[in-house]
Design a protein around this motif. Structure first.
Motif, PDB file in Angstrom:
ATOM      1  N   GLU A 199      -3.463  52.011  64.553  1.00 39.34           N
ATOM      2  CA  GLU A 199      -3.230  53.243  65.319  1.00 39.34           C
ATOM      3  C   GLU A 199      -4.496  54.085  65.402  1.00 39.34           C
ATOM      4  OE1 GLU A 199      -0.006  55.142  63.350  1.00 39.34           O
ATOM      5  OE2 GLU A 199       1.523  53.778  64.142  1.00 39.34           O
ATOM      6  N   ALA A 200      -5.250  54.117  64.310  1.00 42.07           N
ATOM      7  CA  ALA A 200      -6.484  54.900  64.305  1.00 42.07           C
ATOM      8  C   ALA A 200      -7.495  54.332  65.292  1.00 42.07           C
ATOM      9  CB  ALA A 200      -7.080  54.935  62.893  1.00 42.07           C
ATOM     10  N   VAL A 201      -7.641  53.023  65.325  1.00 45.26           N
ATOM     11  CA  VAL A 201      -8.593  52.394  66.243  1.00 45.26           C
ATOM     12  C   VAL A 201      -8.119  52.578  67.689  1.00 45.26           C
ATOM     13  CG1 VAL A 201      -9.592  50.190  66.963  1.00 45.26           C
ATOM     14  CG2 VAL A 201      -9.471  50.779  64.536  1.00 45.26           C
ATOM     15  N   ALA A 202      -6.821  52.590  67.914  1.00 45.54           N
ATOM     16  CA  ALA A 202      -6.314  52.842  69.265  1.00 45.54           C
ATOM     17  C   ALA A 202      -6.684  54.256  69.717  1.00 45.54           C
ATOM     18  CB  ALA A 202      -4.795  52.647  69.300  1.00 45.54           C
ATOM     19  N   LEU A 203      -6.550  55.233  68.800  1.00 45.19           N
ATOM     20  CA  LEU A 203      -6.953  56.603  69.130  1.00 45.19           C
ATOM     21  C   LEU A 203      -8.455  56.678  69.390  1.00 45.19           C
ATOM     22  CD1 LEU A 203      -4.863  58.557  66.464  1.00 45.19           C
ATOM     23  CD2 LEU A 203      -4.493  58.570  68.940  1.00 45.19           C
ATOM     24  N   LEU A 204      -9.219  55.946  68.590  1.00 44.10           N
ATOM     25  CA  LEU A 204     -10.665  55.917  68.776  1.00 44.10           C
ATOM     26  C   LEU A 204     -11.029  55.327  70.131  1.00 44.10           C
ATOM     27  CD1 LEU A 204     -13.617  56.085  67.802  1.00 44.10           C
ATOM     28  CD2 LEU A 204     -13.244  53.960  66.549  1.00 44.10           C
ATOM     29  N   ALA A 205     -10.398  54.224  70.472  1.00 44.46           N
ATOM     30  CA  ALA A 205     -10.677  53.584  71.756  1.00 44.46           C
ATOM     31  C   ALA A 205     -10.311  54.511  72.915  1.00 44.46           C
ATOM     32  CB  ALA A 205      -9.916  52.266  71.856  1.00 44.46           C
ATOM     33  N   ALA A 206      -9.181  55.202  72.793  1.00 44.90           N
ATOM     34  CA  ALA A 206      -8.748  56.102  73.859  1.00 44.90           C
ATOM     35  C   ALA A 206      -9.702  57.278  74.036  1.00 44.90           C
ATOM     36  CB  ALA A 206      -7.340  56.609  73.566  1.00 44.90           C
TER      37      ALA A 206
ATOM     38  N   GLY B 168     -12.890  57.191  73.908  1.00 39.69           N
ATOM     39  CA  GLY B 168     -14.111  56.785  74.578  1.00 39.69           C
ATOM     40  C   GLY B 168     -15.360  56.925  73.744  1.00 39.69           C
ATOM     41  N   ALA B 169     -15.206  57.250  72.464  1.00 37.99           N
ATOM     42  CA  ALA B 169     -16.379  57.498  71.621  1.00 37.99           C
ATOM     43  C   ALA B 169     -17.250  56.269  71.461  1.00 37.99           C
ATOM     44  CB  ALA B 169     -15.931  57.994  70.247  1.00 37.99           C
ATOM     45  N   LEU B 170     -16.637  55.084  71.439  1.00 33.94           N
ATOM     46  CA  LEU B 170     -17.433  53.879  71.230  1.00 33.94           C
ATOM     47  C   LEU B 170     -18.221  53.473  72.465  1.00 33.94           C
ATOM     48  CD1 LEU B 170     -15.050  51.628  69.127  1.00 33.94           C
ATOM     49  CD2 LEU B 170     -17.033  52.928  68.357  1.00 33.94           C
TER      50      LEU B 170
END
Length: 605
Positions: A248-255, A257-259
């Motif tokens: 869930e954390a990586v999904a929030l990160l992906a959403a 756009g930070a990466l």
């Protein structure tokens, strides 16, 4: 060892580190709050007492503050200081660093001469590191900053001094001033009753110091506004199995756009703000052209802008030159200790270059000569050990206002205005003197694209070397520019065993990240001090900041306020870090890191 030394120690009282907050006027709130000696000053007192005893000399501790600050002196006397001096007067309230340095210098002149003046490296409430070099300038003393190890041989001091990227070995003769590093010695801390020292405390008022002006009236900087350091974060604290939380954390990160956010995305609309800004600025920050403008701009900075360049710090020099362009400088002078290529200097934003000696004290002398003709202007220096000394000495010499560790620069009615972090919040500080100075935290300002072809004229400023500090060795253990420029930073707290740092390499590799740390980690020597983030360390503005095994107090999180996305991992669901993070995984780092690596590899391919 021959000859006794008469030693003065400068100490400061601050509210308990975890209880720091500011009043609306920008002063530390003391009433009804527990107070203590500044942790850096505890080392100064311990080192001063130790050195006095070793040389058969005497140690006197000075503090400036309200009557309650006498407790600092009682503690110092209980630790072994011979006596103490309390400088207190309502007239002294509101002193900025220069007014404080002037009062301390006046007291030291009155009671001196002293062979050695000892101060802490900084203070936890702001950590600008300005008072010690300003006192040194006012008393015309050589300065050794960040002393980790000290040996006294007769009238000579031999020291190992911490620098931003490593350390140096140097020596000087007394009289001198030193500031001691956090790990120089055990701190003075006396739990027992300390009232027995009252008969050895002398009280001085402004009348004892001379005509002044003192306090707010003698302070060329002014705190215009303070804001609570409330991070604008999503604050999503996850729960459940570790693997599910991480997904869930990586999904929030992906959403977020930070990466995928390009480095050039920092600072939309401003050369002096990173994304996201900590608070909306009080006045609009001057817009940034897509490239550096040619000279002859609006002059909004109130005269020429002089950039003090530290040798070997190209990244921060370019940040400062970019900031000068955004301030609307009609002319930007690069003052440096090494002759650059004129075309390169022009492309970075310098309209002219003046070359002088590279030592901080000598470069400050050259800057004073340059500014004497203009009478007005703005001076920007890096917030490094070198930059703090150079700017502080220059400010003391000119009687000019200096804002330390600025993170955002703007102008208002020709005045330099800076936003800076304190341990208790954000402060908007303006400078009210003909020459206006600021040291700027490395890594918080973007670098503008190169300017069109041209060449900056280069001249020389001939300054006689003081030669009062001799450096025999410099050792670089790290490159702070790596951390400043990183798009992803992984921070570790004391909850991560240093013997297991190797287990973090897969995470660092998959994110192409730099490793950073909290103050408690660098205090223990687990990572270099150049890797410390927070109010007493560095500020960074990466697209992603991952914090492992740290509580996330404001003193640390203030250093990542400009990060695009913050991911925290901590097994304590009540840890304060989760309020300052966009996503929080409630788990031990050893469980979460392998799961993070797997999810990130799947996401990034």
């Amino acid at each position: 060892m021959a000859g006794s030394l008469r030693i003065a120690v400068l100490a400061k009282q601050v509210p308990l580190h975890d209880d720091l907050c500011l009043d609306a006027d920008g002063r530390l709130r003391r009433e009804g709050r527990p107070l203590e000696m500044n942790p850096y000053c505890r080392r100064a007192v311990a080192k001063g007492v130790e050195t006095a005893r070793a040389t058969g000399g005497a140690c006197t501790v000075y503090t400036l503050g309200p009557p309650a600050a006498a407790e600092v002196l009682r503690e110092a006397i209980a630790w072994g200081a011979d006596d103490g001096v309390l400088i207190t007067d309502p007239v002294l309230a509101g002193s900025d660093t220069l007014a404080t340095a002037r009062a301390l210098a006046a007291a030291l002149r009155r009671d001196g001469p002293y062979d050695l003046v000892v101060a802490g490296l900084g203070s936890v409430d702001a950590d600008t590191g300005q008072v010690a070099p300003q006192v040194a300038e006012l008393l015309d003393l050589p300065l050794l900053t960040g002393v980790r190890d000290l040996t006294v041989e007769g009238r000579t001091l031999h020291a190992r001094c911490e620098r931003d990227d490593g350390y140096m070995i140097a020596w000087t003769r007394v009289p001198a001033l030193i500031s001691v590093a956090e790990r120089s010695c055990d701190p003075c801390k006396v739990p027992q009753d300390r009232r027995a020292g009252d008969d050895r405390i002398t009280v001085l008022t402004s009348a004892d110091l001379g005509p002044g002006p003192w306090g707010a009236a003698g302070s060329p900087t002014r705190v215009d506004e303070v804001r609570t350091a409330a991070a604008r974060r999503a604050g999503v604290r996850l729960s459940g199995p570790v693997e599910l939380q991480v997904r869930e954390a990586v999904a929030l990160l992906a959403a977020s756009g930070a990466l995928s956010r390009p480095a050039a995305a920092r600072g939309p609309g401003s050369a002096v703000a990173a994304v996201p800004p900590p608070v909306p600025p009080v006045a609009p920050v001057p817009p940034v052209a897509p490239v550096l403008a040619a000279p002859g701009g609006s002059g909004a900075a109130g005269g020429p802008v002089t950039v003090l360049a530290e040798t070997g710090r190209e990244r921060v020099t370019r940040e400062l030159l970019s900031a000068a362009a955004a301030l609307g400088a009609h002319r930007t002078v690069l003052l440096c200790g090494q002759r650059p290529d004129p075309c390169t200097a022009w492309s970075w934003g310098a309209d002219e270059v003046v070359v002088t000696r590279p030592e901080a004290e000598d470069l400050a002398t050259a800057a004073a000569l340059l500014l004497a003709d203009a009478g007005t202007g703005t001076v920007l220096a890096p917030g490094t050990t070198w930059g703090r000394e150079a700017a502080a000495r220059l400010a003391a010499r000119l009687g000019a206002g200096l804002v330390g560790d600025a993170e955002t620069l703007e102008t208002a009615d020709g005045r330099l205005v800076c936003w800076k972090s304190t341990a208790a919040g954000l402060a908007r500080v303006s400078v009210h003197s003909p020459v206006q100075l600021a040291t700027v935290r490395p890594g918080v300002l973007p670098v503008l694209p190169p300017r069109a072809a041209g060449a900056a004229p280069i001249t020389a400023a001939h300054v006689a070397a003081r030669g009062r500090v001799t450096v025999s060795e410099r050792v670089a253990e790290d490159d702070p520019a790596d951390l400043a420029a990183a798009r992803v930073v992984v921070g570790v707290g004391q909850g991560v065993d240093p013997e297991r740092y190797a287990e973090l390499k897969p995470l660092l590799d998959v994110l192409d990240a730099e490793l950073a740390a909290t103050r408690k980690v660098t205090d223990r020597g687990w990572l270099p001090r150049s890797r410390q983030i927070g109010i007493t360390g560095r500020a960074v503005a990466p697209a992603l900041y991952v914090l492992l095994g740290a509580s996330g107090k404001n003193t640390h999180m203030s250093g990542v306020r400009r990060a695009g996305f913050v991911l925290a991992v901590n097994p304590d669901p009540h840890a304060p870090v989760f309020a300052s993070a966009d996503a929080g995984v409630v788990a031990g780092w050893a469980e979460a890191v392998p799961a993070l690596v797997g999810e990130l590899r799947a996401l990034t391919g």
